[in-house]
Design a protein around this motif. Structure first.
Motif, mmCIF file in Angstrom:
data_model
loop_
_atom_site.group_PDB
_atom_site.id
_atom_site.type_symbol
_atom_site.label_atom_id
_atom_site.label_comp_id
_atom_site.label_asym_id
_atom_site.label_seq_id
_atom_site.Cartn_x
_atom_site.Cartn_y
_atom_site.Cartn_z
ATOM 1 N N ILE A 156 0.779 -1.065 0.089
ATOM 2 C CA ILE A 156 0.175 0.048 0.016
ATOM 3 C C ILE A 156 0.859 1.227 0.013
ATOM 4 C CG2 ILE A 156 -1.576 1.244 1.532
ATOM 5 C CD1 ILE A 156 -2.718 -1.104 0.037
ATOM 6 N N LEU A 157 1.684 1.312 0.909
ATOM 7 C CA LEU A 157 2.727 2.291 0.920
ATOM 8 C C LEU A 157 3.417 2.635 -0.583
ATOM 9 C CD1 LEU A 157 4.339 1.986 4.569
ATOM 10 C CD2 LEU A 157 2.281 3.422 3.883
ATOM 11 N N LEU A 160 0.733 4.173 -2.907
ATOM 12 C CA LEU A 160 0.621 5.616 -2.417
ATOM 13 C C LEU A 160 1.574 6.432 -3.220
ATOM 14 C CD1 LEU A 160 0.022 5.828 1.412
ATOM 15 C CD2 LEU A 160 -1.841 6.072 -0.465
ATOM 16 N N VAL A 161 2.849 6.019 -3.165
ATOM 17 C CA VAL A 161 3.694 7.050 -3.778
ATOM 18 C C VAL A 161 3.542 6.933 -5.349
ATOM 19 C CG1 VAL A 161 6.299 7.517 -4.102
ATOM 20 C CG2 VAL A 161 5.396 6.805 -2.071
ATOM 21 N N GLN A 164 0.834 8.815 -6.904
ATOM 22 C CA GLN A 164 1.257 10.548 -7.020
ATOM 23 C C GLN A 164 1.611 11.086 -8.423
ATOM 24 O OE1 GLN A 164 -0.142 12.520 -4.564
ATOM 25 N NE2 GLN A 164 -0.872 10.296 -3.972
ATOM 26 N N ARG A 169 -2.322 9.767 -11.739
ATOM 27 C CA ARG A 169 -3.791 10.683 -11.229
ATOM 28 C C ARG A 169 -4.786 11.116 -12.316
ATOM 29 N NH1 ARG A 169 -1.522 15.617 -7.791
ATOM 30 N NH2 ARG A 169 0.708 14.700 -7.869
ATOM 31 N N LEU A 253 -8.996 5.260 -0.704
ATOM 32 C CA LEU A 253 -8.128 6.481 -0.467
ATOM 33 C C LEU A 253 -8.316 7.527 -1.618
ATOM 34 C CD1 LEU A 253 -4.766 4.837 0.731
ATOM 35 C CD2 LEU A 253 -6.485 6.354 2.113
ATOM 36 N N GLY B 2 -0.477 -0.622 5.504
ATOM 37 C CA GLY B 2 -1.581 -0.152 4.872
ATOM 38 C C GLY B 2 -2.693 -0.142 5.758
ATOM 39 N N ILE B 5 -3.626 3.037 7.781
ATOM 40 C CA ILE B 5 -4.125 4.369 6.859
ATOM 41 C C ILE B 5 -5.525 4.407 7.073
ATOM 42 C CG2 ILE B 5 -3.999 5.589 4.740
ATOM 43 C CD1 ILE B 5 -1.611 4.146 3.995
ATOM 44 N N LEU B 20 -1.371 10.655 6.899
ATOM 45 C CA LEU B 20 -1.068 10.134 5.631
ATOM 46 C C LEU B 20 -2.622 10.321 4.604
ATOM 47 C CD1 LEU B 20 1.156 9.017 3.449
ATOM 48 C CD2 LEU B 20 0.697 6.795 4.523
ATOM 49 N N TYR B 21 -3.354 9.792 5.467
ATOM 50 C CA TYR B 21 -4.576 9.821 4.608
ATOM 51 C C TYR B 21 -5.206 11.220 4.090
ATOM 52 C CZ TYR B 21 -9.825 9.328 4.293
ATOM 53 O OH TYR B 21 -11.278 9.497 4.095
ATOM 54 N N VAL B 24 -2.987 12.187 1.321
ATOM 55 C CA VAL B 24 -3.564 11.358 0.082
ATOM 56 C C VAL B 24 -4.626 12.304 -0.414
ATOM 57 C CG1 VAL B 24 -4.521 9.205 -0.857
ATOM 58 C CG2 VAL B 24 -2.323 9.301 0.596
ATOM 59 N N LEU B 25 -5.695 12.482 0.473
ATOM 60 C CA LEU B 25 -6.872 13.077 -0.142
ATOM 61 C C LEU B 25 -6.752 14.689 -0.651
ATOM 62 C CD1 LEU B 25 -9.475 12.524 2.730
ATOM 63 C CD2 LEU B 25 -9.089 11.082 0.446
ATOM 64 N N ILE B 32 3.223 12.952 1.231
ATOM 65 C CA ILE B 32 3.112 11.420 1.208
ATOM 66 C C ILE B 32 4.383 10.867 1.089
ATOM 67 C CG2 ILE B 32 2.224 9.775 -0.438
ATOM 68 C CD1 ILE B 32 0.178 11.612 -1.336
ATOM 69 N N VAL B 33 5.327 11.531 0.444
ATOM 70 C CA VAL B 33 6.621 10.684 0.236
ATOM 71 C C VAL B 33 7.365 10.925 1.365
ATOM 72 C CG1 VAL B 33 8.848 10.751 -1.087
ATOM 73 C CG2 VAL B 33 6.595 11.033 -2.494
ATOM 74 N N VAL B 36 5.587 8.210 3.763
ATOM 75 C CA VAL B 36 6.052 6.805 3.355
ATOM 76 C C VAL B 36 7.593 6.258 3.637
ATOM 77 C CG1 VAL B 36 6.424 5.379 1.443
ATOM 78 C CG2 VAL B 36 4.251 6.724 1.923
#
Lengths: 314, 65, 573
Positions: A156-157, A160-161, A164, A169, A253, B2, B5, B20-21, B24-25, B32-33, B36
């Motif tokens: 998941i982490l 996430l990156v 981005q 996106r 998310l 995960g 979050i 983090l959540y 992200v929103l 984020i980076v 993480v």
């Protein structure tokens, strides 16, 4: 009977001499797979999970059979957070859409992301893992380090990156989610395959095949891989569940599937607005998710037991 | 990892996961980076500790090499 | 009948001259049942044996005969699904067949000790050897200081016992582990020691040392020994009395020499006939004639040198052993080995583990590249073969491997397994290939109904016969047998050796036979090459080497064959 002192001989008729090493011919031939299948059929864990998965597949393929309410139409804000009524057994979401219909239609997205990701991971992971394990050498070293790098990044982490990045996106779809999951999850499959292949590659039957004139690569495909398949299948079944959760998490998310695609992750995210007033809206998609994941994990467990070489006789 | 979050996001627990959540929103790339990165570091160190623990518990691994 | 046996005075008791005439262990009418998924199975029926104090008794039988089960029952360690369903186990007059767990714990260690079969898996890998000895001493309430531990280990013949006690099992060799297990088994000076195949995983010379040592220790302590083994020669050499078990029953029991010289039960007769360690000659007469004609021809043919199907010249194989980063040392697994193999004969390479004999086999098979030296097959240097020629070479030289459980692909049924070489070499069509497979099954005496079976449904000997059929499929000239019969029970082993000998005389095959078992060599080989630590120590005809060995190592190997010294009248059976 014992003429000579303490020299005992048993009467011959008690233990008639059998032919040395006779072949038993009373049972039907049993291959590894039919043996495993026979064992699986008798396990309640397998039967329950298989029935659940069968049901889920039918729901995913033909959602129309289970609900006549189109999921995104007829959403009326007047129904917002409304309780169950006739034809709408689970009530309505914050936006006034039918929860039951959304859960039914969400099955498709969740399952297809899971299955597609597992297929991608199988293709990439098994190929790379098998080559690395079988040939060893620098290829193995390079792939092992590459795998280590991905391994240090929880799914998941990492996702996430990656999501981005502007490309992801702007182009959210089933395929981008599958891509992200496969990219991060193949090393584990490669690692398991590599281990299984290394275990088999030194077996005498592989050497024997090469001495017969089978090429090195031919022996990998014909003898090594089929015998290394068991742990791969088990991991694939377990990962199917994991990937479905990953998809739901990413969608929750807002970086997974786009809002336009019905999925349990999106439903859970949407239900967050009403978590304090009517938590049951979140309960339904979450329960569907849990049952799906649970049935895949149960299936994986049952398959693992059935394919366990230690449980095999002789 | 995960899971934090999601749970912290849903139940609004004031933790790193929640931070983090929120990031992200709002699509805050740098936040984020960086979060993480910290989490991955924790993850890697924990893995290292587990490996060391294995070597400590099982003499066969220790004496290999 | 058994009453008679009890009342008849046993000659050996007086010889042993120890306390009284009451047996230390007496098993009467023992029956053991196992609960399996297919219902109750009786593993042992009507077993009986008597061990006097100070006496060594051996139980001999093939795998599945119930010999280990009987011994495990005596120490109360039957698997959970097994139970004593009848009879008595009298230890010094006390029936322990149904004794409480509490009582068994009291007896174990102090009164009954055990040396288990597999030294590799019976020591806990995560504890030091000394700790494991101390555990036993403590459990039996004996002094367990570092000196006591060292003493126990030293008595079992471990050199430098103090330092060794601080090492882990994986730092020990197989022989040393077995010594440590013997030390543990004898640490509390039990009155009865049960040794379950204590040396079957070890090299013959190590086996001899360990058994010698065990014998000295037990005779000093006056311990009775119940030795369980598959090797009749070993049993006869080491035990006063031998009990032969077959299909869960005792079929014959008596003083060892008497039993060997005068076996009465058909099974024992068969066993004595086929025990490799006792046979003095090649197994079959037909082959004997073949040897004679070859001998007659040999002087004439030798100058031509065309007789040599394989010539191995100064073969070397060096492996790099990695030692940390970038560093490595050379290890010569095979070092300057030269010998010839004559067409139509059997040449055996004998050696203990680590002698490099299997590496030679791999190089002859072109599965490993020699570092140095040449292998000439029919006068052609095999290292210079191109891919297409190598493919053709594979048709002419075929292997049979040791492990009958590992050499067949478990995913392939017997038909596919035997057909594979034909398919790979694109011989015939599917109908002719099926015909060939049927012929091959006939040749190795397997029923054609076995074609659809999978390897896991066959026994070890049957799998080995399938492997032989597969090797024969391409009508090869040379077959390389790498420990091909080592994993098999004695009778099955004799059967497979006979089959190999028959095939040789019918098809004119040449064998290169790799084995650690000199007894087998005597039965099958014309020429012997003895290897030690990568070097060829001695070569010669089988008779020369066996009757007048030149090198000390060969002599040591020959002496280590269990039962070799028990000279039997030639017409045993």
């Amino acid at each position: 009977m014992t003429s000579n002192n303490s020299h005992f001989v048993a009467p011959i008729d008690e233990t008639p001499l059998l032919a040395t090493d006779a072949v038993k011919t009373d049972q039907a031939p049993l291959s590894l797979w039919s043996d495993a299948w026979r064992k699986l059929r008798r396990r309640p864990l397998f039967i329950i999970s298989a029935l659940l998965i069968l049901a889920l597949t039918v729901v995913a393929l033909f959602p129309g059979l289970f609900t006549s309410v189109p999921p995104n139409e007829g959403c009326e804000l007047a129904n917002s957070e409304g309780g169950p009524t006739a034809g709408h057994p689970f009530g309505f979401t914050f936006q006034g859409c039918d929860v039951y219909s959304r859960v039914i239609h969400g099955t498709q997205a969740s399952l297809s992301v899971g299955i597609l990701s597992v297929l991608c991971v199988l293709v990439i992971g098994v190929t790379i893992g098998a080559l690395a394990g079988y040939y060893g050498g620098w290829l193995d070293s390079v792939l092992a380090r590459l795998g280590d790098i991905f391994f240090a990044l929880p799914l998941i982490l990492g996702a996430l990156v990656i999501t981005q990045l502007p490309f992801f996106r702007e182009n959210k779809s089933v395929w981008t989610v599958v891509f992200v999951i496969s990219l991060l999850a193949w090393p584990q499959m490669a690692r398991i395959t590599r281990g299984a292949v290394i275990e088999v590659r030194n077996a005498d039957f592989v050497t024997a095949a090469q001495a017969l004139g089978v090429s090195k690569f031919g022996a990998l495909v014909r003898h090594v891989l089929p015998n290394a398949l068991a742990p791969i299948i088990v991991l694939a079944t377990l990962e199917l569940g994991v990937f479905i959760v990953a998809e739901a998490t990413l969608s929750f998310l807002g970086i997974g599937l786009p809002q336009s695609i019905m999925s349990w992750g999106n439903d859970i995210a949407g239900a967050q607005a009403s978590i304090r007033t009517s938590p049951e809206i979140m309960l339904y998609p979450a329960a569907a998710l849990s049952i799906t994941v649970l049935s895949f994990i149960m299936l994986g467990d049952a398959v693992r037991d059935a394919l366990d070489p230690k449980s095999r006789q002789r | 990892m995960g899971g934090a979050i999601v749970t912290e996001g849903i139940f609004n627990v004031p933790g790193v996961g929640n931070k983090l959540y929120q990031a992200v929103l709002r699509s805050e790339g740098p936040t984020i980076v960086s979060i993480v990165s910290v989490l991955v570091l924790v993850f890697v160190v924990a893995n290292l500790l587990v490996d060391l623990l294995y070597a400590w518990l099982d003499p066969r691994i220790r004496y290999d090499q | 009948m058994r009453d008679k046996e009890m009342t008849t005075p046993d000659v050996r008791i007086e010889e042993a001259g120890t306390t009284g005439t009451r047996p230390l262990l007496e098993i009467r009418d023992l029956a053991i049942t196992f609960k399996t998924s297919g219902g109750e199975v009786q593993a042992v029926r009507d077993a009986h044996l008597t061990i006097m104090p100070g006496e060594t008794v051996a139980i001999v039988g093939e795998s599945g005969s119930g010999k280990s089960t009987t011994a495990l029952a005596a120490i109360g360690l039957l698997p959970n699904n097994g139970r004593v369903s009848g009879g008595q186990i009298l230890l010094d007059g006390e029936d322990i067949a149904h004794a409480s767990e509490q009582r068994m714990i009291e007896l174990r260690g102090n009164t009954i000790g055990m040396v288990p079969q597999d030294p590799m898996s019976n020591l806990n890998p995560v504890w030091k050897i000394g700790y494991q000895v101390r555990e036993t001493l403590r459990a039996n309430g004996r002094p367990s200081g570092p000196d006591d531990i060292a003493k126990v280990l030293a008595e079992a013949g471990l050199p430098d016992a103090k330092r060794r006690a601080n090492q882990y099992p994986h730092e020990f060799s197989g022989g040393m582990r077995q010594r440590a297990l013997i030390a543990i088994g004898l640490s509390c000076q039990p009155r009865l020691l049960i040794a379950d195949e204590p040396t079957s995983a070890l090299d013959v010379t190590v086996q001899r040392q360990i058994l010698d040592h065990l014998e000295t220790m037990t005779s000093e302590l006056g311990t009775s020994v119940l030795l369980i083994t598959h090797d009749l020669g070993l049993a006869a050499e080491r035990a006063d009395k031998v009990v032969v078990m077959y299909q869960g029953r005792v079929v014959e029991a008596g003083p060892s020499l008497e039993l060997l010289r005068n076996p009465r039960h058909p099974y024992t007769k068969r066993l004595v006939e086929s025990a490799p360690s006792l046979a003095s000659r090649r197994i079959q007469a037909a082959k004997e004639q073949g040897v004679e004609t070859a001998d007659l021809l040999a002087p004439a043919a030798e100058p031509a040198a065309a007789d040599n199907v394989l010539e191995i010249q100064d073969l070397r194989k060096v492996y790099k052993l990695r030692q940390g980063l970038g560093k490595s040392t050379d290890f010569a697994a095979v070092d300057g080995v030269s010998f010839n193999v004559q067409r139509g004969t059997t040449t055996a390479i004998v050696g203990e583990s680590g002698s490099g004999k299997s590496t030679v086999a791999k190089m002859v098979l072109q599965l490993e590249k020699p570092t140095d030296g040449r292998i000439l097959f029919d006068g052609v240097d095999t290292s210079k073969l191109k891919a297409a020629e190598l493919f053709k070479f594979r048709r002419r030289v075929q292997p049979i491997f040791q492990d009958p459980y590992g050499s067949l692909d478990p995913m392939y049924n017997i038909f596919r397994t035997i057909e594979e070489p034909l398919r790979v070499h694109k011989i015939g069509n599917s109908a002719s290939r099926e015909k060939k497979v049927r012929e091959l099954l006939d040749q190795v005496a397997l029923p054609q109904s076995a074609m659809q079976r999978y390897p896991n449904e066959l026994s070890g000997g049957q799998r080995q016969r399938v492997a032989i059929a597969r090797a024969l499929a391409l009508d090869p000239e040379v077959i390389i047998c790498d420990e091909a019969v080592s994993a098999l029970d004695v009778l099955v082993q004799a059967q497979v050796l006979n089959l190999l000998a028959d095939l040789q005389s019918n098809l004119g095959l040449t064998y290169l036979f790799i084995t650690h078992d000199l007894a087998v060599v005597r039965q099958i080989a014309d020429h012997v090459c003895v290897m030690e630590k990568g070097r060829l120590v001695e070569t010669g005809s089988t008779d020369e080497v066996f009757e007048s060995p030149r090198e000390d190592y060969t002599k040591a190997l020959l002496n280590a064959i269990p039962g070799a010294k028990l000279m039997l009248p030639p017409e045993v059976a």
